[in-house]
Enzyme design. Structure first.
Site, mmCIF file in Angstrom:
data_model
loop_
_atom_site.group_PDB
_atom_site.id
_atom_site.type_symbol
_atom_site.label_atom_id
_atom_site.label_comp_id
_atom_site.label_asym_id
_atom_site.label_seq_id
_atom_site.Cartn_x
_atom_site.Cartn_y
_atom_site.Cartn_z
ATOM 1 N N GLY A 193 0.797 -1.212 0.000
ATOM 2 C CA GLY A 193 0.000 0.000 0.000
ATOM 3 C C GLY A 193 0.832 1.265 0.000
ATOM 4 O O GLY A 193 0.440 2.290 -0.573
ATOM 5 N N ARG A 194 1.998 1.204 0.654
ATOM 6 C CA ARG A 194 2.851 2.394 0.706
ATOM 7 C C ARG A 194 3.360 2.786 -0.680
ATOM 8 O O ARG A 194 3.620 3.960 -0.945
ATOM 9 C CB ARG A 194 4.021 2.148 1.663
ATOM 10 C CG ARG A 194 3.595 2.119 3.118
ATOM 11 C CD ARG A 194 4.663 1.596 4.046
ATOM 12 N NE ARG A 194 4.120 1.424 5.385
ATOM 13 C CZ ARG A 194 4.488 0.486 6.241
ATOM 14 N NH1 ARG A 194 5.435 -0.379 5.888
ATOM 15 N NH2 ARG A 194 3.945 0.410 7.438
ATOM 16 N N PHE A 196 -0.915 8.356 7.897
ATOM 17 C CA PHE A 196 -1.472 6.999 7.872
ATOM 18 C C PHE A 196 -0.612 6.031 7.052
ATOM 19 O O PHE A 196 0.334 6.425 6.395
ATOM 20 C CB PHE A 196 -2.937 6.986 7.446
ATOM 21 C CG PHE A 196 -3.275 7.410 6.032
ATOM 22 C CD1 PHE A 196 -2.312 7.623 5.063
ATOM 23 C CD2 PHE A 196 -4.606 7.582 5.670
ATOM 24 C CE1 PHE A 196 -2.650 7.991 3.774
ATOM 25 C CE2 PHE A 196 -4.958 7.950 4.378
ATOM 26 C CZ PHE A 196 -3.984 8.147 3.445
ATOM 27 N N GLU A 197 -0.943 4.749 7.182
ATOM 28 C CA GLU A 197 -0.172 3.638 6.603
ATOM 29 C C GLU A 197 1.301 3.699 7.031
ATOM 30 O O GLU A 197 2.210 3.427 6.249
ATOM 31 C CB GLU A 197 -0.305 3.605 5.070
ATOM 32 C CG GLU A 197 -1.714 3.226 4.640
ATOM 33 C CD GLU A 197 -1.800 2.806 3.193
ATOM 34 O OE1 GLU A 197 -0.835 2.216 2.677
ATOM 35 O OE2 GLU A 197 -2.847 3.053 2.575
ATOM 36 N N GLY A 198 1.502 4.053 8.291
ATOM 37 C CA GLY A 198 2.838 4.181 8.858
ATOM 38 C C GLY A 198 3.231 5.637 8.943
ATOM 39 O O GLY A 198 3.545 6.259 7.925
#
Length: 584
Positions: free
Chosen positions: A277-278, A398-400
């Site tokens: 996703g990143r 988000f997503e880390g």
């Protein structure tokens, strides 16, 4: 935490699972990055067709209306599904397009170029929501879920974050308990879940006892399951057309056929999905910035002040040149990483984190520059800039979160070097970063020093100076990292100022390598003279990146970290600023 086990791709001298990790060892495995990857001609044509379809649909959409109604609309999702845009990487046998990672990300660029909310809704659905089913689902699960998801008849979500587990995702508290019939009973709570109220299928993560040990499990939840409740909606600064919710699980009975992968593998599955996703956040940042650039270039050419176009002023040109040159580097880096995924490189966790951090922070600074160039009008809601600014501010979080990912990049890169330096003992550097990403075994056996050439031999001769500079930086990265390990040993996990410097340096080095690879391919295909612009921009980016790397290394030894820590502690002790010129 258990390290993922996966078959590794052989290189010419030794087996290497990650290009970026090898940089910390002072090695450049150029066979992994040359030649620059690109999709085959048939897929390129399909990508163009899908992008044309998407842009055609977008002509009838109004993102401001989505914001007012707080949802992009079921009609939009249906249109996307009918156009084949809801299952871009899903295998064709399940109704998807079957695109490569590169192809998927190229189309996703266009989503981001059209609107931030649209890109996030589709990103939740595709980049992370149903990605786990594609990667880890059984044949039965794929047949049951993917056709409806690929057709847009159903939307997917990804349920990992909890009130007490954000960046520290390893310590989720939701718990699944096995039952005699093979099912699992799930209790817990999730928050900040995209497509929360509009989604139908949620890949969800919880703790579970497996084989007498406390592990993790991935479960596929479906809308309508008894005890699965959609909670209140969040009122957000941006992305207001994204249905962001709390989810509650009250004795939800999940059948055995809805377990994703093997019980105990849940955390590894979650991190593999997020690694993927990143990447789409990186390429999404590319697409969004292209859209901003196109708008502001048109504006500064038309807008006149002091009897001259704005485009004639140096500080305007400075902003445009910064955006163009950095965008060229970011685009090169993200698609080099996509190509690695398509080639089957087993561990791209570091590279995808670099793309996410670099892309989302660049986009934030780019939209600020674009708004500055647009002037007062850019602040008005009649223009898209303020909405873009609100929408994309969450991207570095988000997503880390980017600060956490910087620690991940540095500590993951340091780990193989720590293993090589046997005189330091067993440092166990994987443990502090276990909650951020799965560390795949770096190599089969420890790599010995100086097994690689100390120069990049695959770069075009016109890029010899830049290639030489990058090789010097890689060598210095090794020396600096080893020095920090020897000085701090396990204490390196607490040295976040130094981690940031290592992360920023390796990111700039990786970007330069990506540019060398891309421009080498351009020079070989088109010749030197027709490629002068690309060569000029690449040289400019590499010069600036090299200066940033040198600066980061210089600050390893000479910095004011202790002063900054002391000032912060004083503020914390006071509980306020405490130095007002005029006291109330």
């Amino acid at each position: 935490m258990e390290a993922a086990t996966t078959e590794q791709k052989p290189s010419s001298d030794t087996e290497v699972s990650s290009f970026a990790k090898s940089l910390f060892l002072g090695e450049i495995h150029e066979e992994m990055v040359f030649p620059f990857p690109k999709p085959d001609l048939d897929e390129q044509e399909r990508i163009r067709g899908l992008n044309a379809l998407l842009r055609g649909l977008a002509e009838d959409w109004d993102p401001r209306e989505w914001e007012e109604k707080r949802w992009i609309g079921d009609r939009v999702v249906r249109e996307l599904g009918e156009a084949g845009l809801c299952g871009l990487y899903v295998p064709e046998e399940y109704g998807g397009q079957g695109l490569s990672q590169t192809g998927y990300c190229r189309v996703f660029e266009t989503f981001a170029q059209i609107d931030g909310t649209l890109s996030v809704v589709m990103g939740v659905h595709q980049s992370i929501g149903m990605k786990g089913i594609v990667l880890f689902g059984s044949d039965e699960q794929k047949e049951r879920f993917l056709p409806d998801l690929a057709a847009g008849r159903k939307l997917a979500g990804f349920a990992l974050t909890e009130p007490e587990a954000g960046s520290d995702a390893y310590h989720v508290r939701s718990r699944a308990v096995s039952q005699a019939d093979g099912s699992w009973v799930l209790n817990g709570e999730k928050r900040y879940i995209g497509n929360g109220g509009t989604g139908d299928v949620f890949v969800t993560f919880a703790r579970a006892e497996v084989g007498g040990k406390d592990r993790h499990i991935a479960l596929i939840l479906e809308k309508g399951m008894k005890g699965f409740e959609v909670g209140e909606r969040y009122d957000t600064m941006g992305l207001r057309g994204n249905d962001l919710r709390r989810l509650y699980f009250n004795d939800v009975r999940v059948p055995a056929e809805n377990v994703l992968g093997e019980p105990g593998d849940g955390f590894r599955i979650a991190m593999q999905i997020l690694n993927n996703g990143r990447l789409s956040l990186g390429t999404g940042s590319v697409g969004a910035t292209k859209g901003l650039l196109d708008r502001v270039i048109a504006h500064v050419k038309e807008r006149r002040q002091f009897d001259r176009p704005l485009a004639d002023f140096e500080l305007v040109q400075d902003k445009l040149a910064w955006m163009v040159s950095y965008l060229f580097g970011l685009e090169s880096m993200t698609y080099l990483t996509c190509g690695m995924v398509d080639e089957g490189v087993p561990d791209y966790s570091l590279e995808s984190a670099i793309c996410k951090v670099s892309g989302t922070e660049f986009l934030w600074y780019a939209v600020n520059r674009a708004m500055q160039l647009r002037g007062g009008e850019g602040y008005m809601r009649t223009e898209p800039y303020e909405k873009v600014m609100r929408d994309i501010r969450i991207f570095p979080i988000f997503e880390g979160a980017n600060d956490v990912l910087r620690a991940f990049i540095a500590l993951t890169g340091v780990k193989p070097l720590g293993e090589e330096l046997s005189d330091l003992g067993e440092l166990q550097l994987a443990d502090p970063i276990g909650s951020i990403g799965v560390v795949v075994d770096y190599v089969s056996g420890r790599i010995q020093r100086q097994v690689r050439p100390d120069r990049i031999g695959s770069a075009h001769s016109e890029l010899a100076d830049q290639a030489g500079a990058v090789a010097d930086q890689v060598s210095q990265l090794r020396e600096v990292t080893e020095g920090l390990l020897r000085e701090h040993r396990k204490g390196i996990v607490e040295r976040q100022f130094q981690q940031k410097r290592l992360s920023d340096a390796v990111s700039d080095i990786y970007a330069q390598v990506a540019l060398l690879s891309r421009v080498t391919s351009i020079l070989e295909e088109q010749g030197v003279e027709p490629s002068g612009q690309e060569l000029y921009i690449a040289d400019t980016f590499c010069r600036r990146a090299a200066k940033r790397v040198v600066s980061a290394f210089d600050q390893i030894e000479s910095n004011d970290d202790e002063r900054m820590i002391a000032i912060a502690k004083l503020a914390l002790k006071r509980g306020e600023y405490g130095y007002a010129l005029f006291e109330d």
